[in-house]
Design a protein around this motif. Structure first.
Motif, PDB file in Angstrom:
ATOM      1  N   UNK A   1       0.822  -1.194   0.000  1.00 18.75           N
ATOM      2  CA  UNK A   1       0.000   0.000   0.000  1.00 18.75           C
ATOM      3  C   UNK A   1       0.868   1.260   0.000  1.00 18.75           C
ATOM      4  N   UNK A   2       1.979   1.240   0.681  1.00 15.95           N
ATOM      5  CA  UNK A   2       2.861   2.403   0.698  1.00 15.95           C
ATOM      6  C   UNK A   2       3.410   2.689  -0.689  1.00 15.95           C
ATOM      7  N   UNK A   3       3.721   1.642  -1.436  1.00 13.59           N
ATOM      8  CA  UNK A   3       4.239   1.814  -2.801  1.00 13.59           C
ATOM      9  C   UNK A   3       3.180   2.470  -3.689  1.00 13.59           C
ATOM     10  N   UNK A   4       1.952   2.021  -3.589  1.00 10.13           N
ATOM     11  CA  UNK A   4       0.871   2.592  -4.385  1.00 10.13           C
ATOM     12  C   UNK A   4       0.643   4.059  -4.025  1.00 10.13           C
ATOM     13  N   UNK A   5       0.700   4.359  -2.741  1.00  9.56           N
ATOM     14  CA  UNK A   5       0.561   5.743  -2.283  1.00  9.56           C
ATOM     15  C   UNK A   5       1.688   6.603  -2.840  1.00  9.56           C
ATOM     16  N   UNK A   6       2.909   6.078  -2.808  1.00  9.39           N
ATOM     17  CA  UNK A   6       4.064   6.801  -3.355  1.00  9.39           C
ATOM     18  C   UNK A   6       3.869   7.078  -4.847  1.00  9.39           C
ATOM     19  N   UNK A   7       3.407   6.071  -5.590  1.00 12.29           N
ATOM     20  CA  UNK A   7       3.202   6.242  -7.028  1.00 12.29           C
ATOM     21  C   UNK A   7       2.109   7.269  -7.319  1.00 12.29           C
ATOM     22  N   UNK A   8       1.013   7.215  -6.572  1.00 10.63           N
ATOM     23  CA  UNK A   8      -0.063   8.181  -6.758  1.00 10.63           C
ATOM     24  C   UNK A   8       0.399   9.594  -6.426  1.00 10.63           C
ATOM     25  N   UNK A   9       1.110   9.750  -5.327  1.00 12.59           N
ATOM     26  CA  UNK A   9       1.625  11.065  -4.947  1.00 12.59           C
ATOM     27  C   UNK A   9       2.581  11.591  -6.007  1.00 12.59           C
ATOM     28  N   UNK A  10       3.455  10.739  -6.522  1.00 12.17           N
ATOM     29  CA  UNK A  10       4.380  11.147  -7.575  1.00 12.17           C
ATOM     30  C   UNK A  10       3.628  11.560  -8.841  1.00 12.17           C
ATOM     31  N   UNK A  11       2.585  10.806  -9.175  1.00 10.17           N
ATOM     32  CA  UNK A  11       1.776  11.108 -10.357  1.00 10.17           C
ATOM     33  C   UNK A  11       1.112  12.471 -10.220  1.00 10.17           C
ATOM     34  N   UNK A  12       0.484  12.732  -9.079  1.00  6.48           N
ATOM     35  CA  UNK A  12      -0.201  14.012  -8.879  1.00  6.48           C
ATOM     36  C   UNK A  12       0.795  15.164  -8.766  1.00  6.48           C
ATOM     37  N   UNK A  13       1.954  14.919  -8.173  1.00  7.19           N
ATOM     38  CA  UNK A  13       2.980  15.959  -8.089  1.00  7.19           C
ATOM     39  C   UNK A  13       3.510  16.324  -9.470  1.00  7.19           C
ATOM     40  N   UNK A  14       3.549  15.352 -10.371  1.00  7.79           N
ATOM     41  CA  UNK A  14       4.038  15.609 -11.726  1.00  7.79           C
ATOM     42  C   UNK A  14       3.025  16.406 -12.552  1.00  7.79           C
ATOM     43  N   UNK A  15       1.786  16.471 -12.088  1.00  9.30           N
ATOM     44  CA  UNK A  15       0.730  17.196 -12.792  1.00  9.30           C
ATOM     45  C   UNK A  15       0.167  18.274 -11.869  1.00  9.30           C
ATOM     46  N   UNK A  16       0.988  19.218 -11.509  1.00  4.12           N
ATOM     47  CA  UNK A  16       0.623  20.241 -10.518  1.00  4.12           C
ATOM     48  C   UNK A  16      -0.584  21.080 -10.924  1.00  4.12           C
ATOM     49  N   UNK A  17      -0.857  21.193 -12.212  1.00  4.50           N
ATOM     50  CA  UNK A  17      -1.936  22.051 -12.663  1.00  4.50           C
ATOM     51  C   UNK A  17      -3.307  21.409 -12.637  1.00  4.50           C
TER      52      UNK A  17
END
Length: 69
Positions: A1-17
């Motif tokens: 679950x931590x890995x999935x959270x990390x991936x989601x956070x990275x995805x949303x951080x990469x799309x700041x707009x």
């Protein structure tokens, strides 16, 4: 679950707009990216299939005219 959270956070951080009002759409996109099928063509076919099932139509005047008839 931590890995999935990390991936989601990275995805949303990469799309700041992204607009938080459209968070559901971004989560749907992440779901397509993170889940099977693994092939890009199969994923594209799946996304296009979903889009073609959408019954809504956006008319040119509605988009550019602000919905005025």
């Amino acid at each position: 679950m931590n890995r999935l959270h990390f991936l989601l956070k990275s995805f949303l951080d990469a799309h700041k707009g992204f607009d938080r009002a459209d968070l559901k759409g971004w989560l749907d996109l992440f779901s397509v990216i993170a889940n099977p099928p693994s092939g890009a063509m199969e994923k594209a076919a799946m996304v296009l299939g979903r889009a073609m099932e959408c019954p809504g139509t956006l008319r040119y005047r509605d988009f550019y005219g602000g919905g005025r008839s």
